[in-house]
Enzyme design. Structure first.
Site, PDB file in Angstrom:
ATOM      1  CB  THR A 133      -0.911   0.004   1.238  1.00 18.46           C
ATOM      2  OG1 THR A 133      -0.096  -0.166   2.416  1.00 18.46           O
ATOM      3  CG2 THR A 133      -1.917  -1.147   1.172  1.00 18.46           C
ATOM      4  CD  GLU A 134       4.842  -0.459   0.577  1.00 18.66           C
ATOM      5  OE1 GLU A 134       5.518  -1.259   1.233  1.00 18.66           O
ATOM      6  OE2 GLU A 134       3.943  -0.817  -0.221  1.00 18.66           O
ATOM      7  CB  VAL A 135       1.632   3.891  -4.502  1.00 21.34           C
ATOM      8  CG1 VAL A 135       2.851   3.207  -5.113  1.00 21.34           C
ATOM      9  CG2 VAL A 135       0.414   2.975  -4.534  1.00 21.34           C
ATOM     10  NE  ARG A 136      -4.561   1.891  -1.865  1.00 20.88           N
ATOM     11  CZ  ARG A 136      -5.674   1.197  -1.620  1.00 20.88           C
ATOM     12  NH1 ARG A 136      -6.248   1.278  -0.428  1.00 20.88           N
ATOM     13  NH2 ARG A 136      -6.202   0.417  -2.543  1.00 20.88           N
ATOM     14  CG  PHE A 139       7.290   4.863   1.249  1.00 19.44           C
ATOM     15  CD1 PHE A 139       8.454   5.601   1.101  1.00 19.44           C
ATOM     16  CD2 PHE A 139       7.367   3.612   1.857  1.00 19.44           C
ATOM     17  CE1 PHE A 139       9.672   5.108   1.535  1.00 19.44           C
ATOM     18  CE2 PHE A 139       8.580   3.110   2.291  1.00 19.44           C
ATOM     19  CZ  PHE A 139       9.731   3.860   2.128  1.00 19.44           C
TER      20      PHE A 139
END
Length: 257
Positions: A133-136, A139
């Site tokens: 979920t980093e892009v949320r 990141f």
């Protein structure tokens, strides 16, 4: 060790994330404790299999929120050193000489999903959810991308890492992210049986060498890979475990590993 517990029973070491109030989120201290625990398991000749588990409703929710706030004050050098700590943890699990089984009884998100990715075998309850979920939060799933593309291929990895979407355990199994889905009431017994089976039915040297073969297969050309495999075959045939196993097979006996 405050963020984890470490126990050994029989030939199985169990490393348990133990921050249920934080959804077993990762901090710099927890990453260091995990590295120490895996190093301890690898050095213990009595340990043959390592189980990674977690207390509470989540397996691991990724980075600790307080830790994320702290990272905002880091300079590049601090962030790079911190990133290398997590990199080393992932690599050490992936390359550990012992088989690592992840027992996932809750959500595995971001860095927590990374832990599931680098384990040799991963079993999850149906209710568990998985996601990079980093892009949320602006990141990137940089470290896990190296392992995820190897594990499930570029197409699925792009889908998961670019969208940051959550998938259920059945989908994770279908994508090849985990080994199998196991009902909650059967999970402990199932993982125990798999671990005991590896202890009783497989040579320690064979497990270690097989892990090395898998880890190295993407790093060389087909020709070099086959040549290295041929050499590994020849070396393994002279190992005491192989000689013991073949002798037992020829005598119609079961070797004791």
């Amino acid at each position: 060790m405050s963020g984890i517990t470490y126990t050994v029973a029989g030939r199985i070491a169990t490393i348990t994330l133990n921050r249920p109030e934080k959804r077993n989120a990762l901090s710099g201290a927890v990453v260091r404790e995990l590295r120490e625990a895996f190093a301890q398991a690898e050095a213990d000749e009595a340990v043959k299999v390592v189980v990674l588990a977690a207390n509470g409703k989540a397996f691991c929710a990724g980075a600790d929120l307080d830790y994320l706030r702290q990272l905002q004050e880091f300079h590049f050098e601090d962030n790079y050193a911190d990133s290398r700590e997590l990199m080393q943890l992932f690599r050490e699990i992936y390359e550990l000489k012992k088989v690592v089984i992840a027992r996932i009884e809750g959500d595995a998100l971001a860095g927590g999903c990374g832990l599931a990715t680098v384990a040799d075998l991963s079993y999850a309850v149906p209710e568990a959810r998985f996601g990079y979920t980093e892009v949320r939060i602006g990141f990137v799933p940089a470290l896990v991308s190296v392992f995820l593309v190897r594990k499930i291929g570029e197409g699925r990895a792009r889908e998961l890492m670019l969208t940051g979407k959550l998938v259920d355990a059945a989908t994770a199994e279908r994508y090849g992210m985990i080994t199998a889905v196991v009902p909650a009431g059967q999970m402990a017994g199932h993982v125990q049986a798999v671990a005991e089976g590896l202890c009783a039915e497989a040579s320690s040297n064979s497990l270690t060498v097989t892990k090395q073969l898998i880890a190295n297969v993407f790093d060389v050309s087909l020709e070099d890979g086959l040549e290295a495999a041929a050499r590994t075959n020849a070396e393994t045939r002279r190992h005491p475990d192989c000689q013991k196993g073949i002798a037992a097979f020829l005598d119609k006996q079961k070797p004791e590993w």
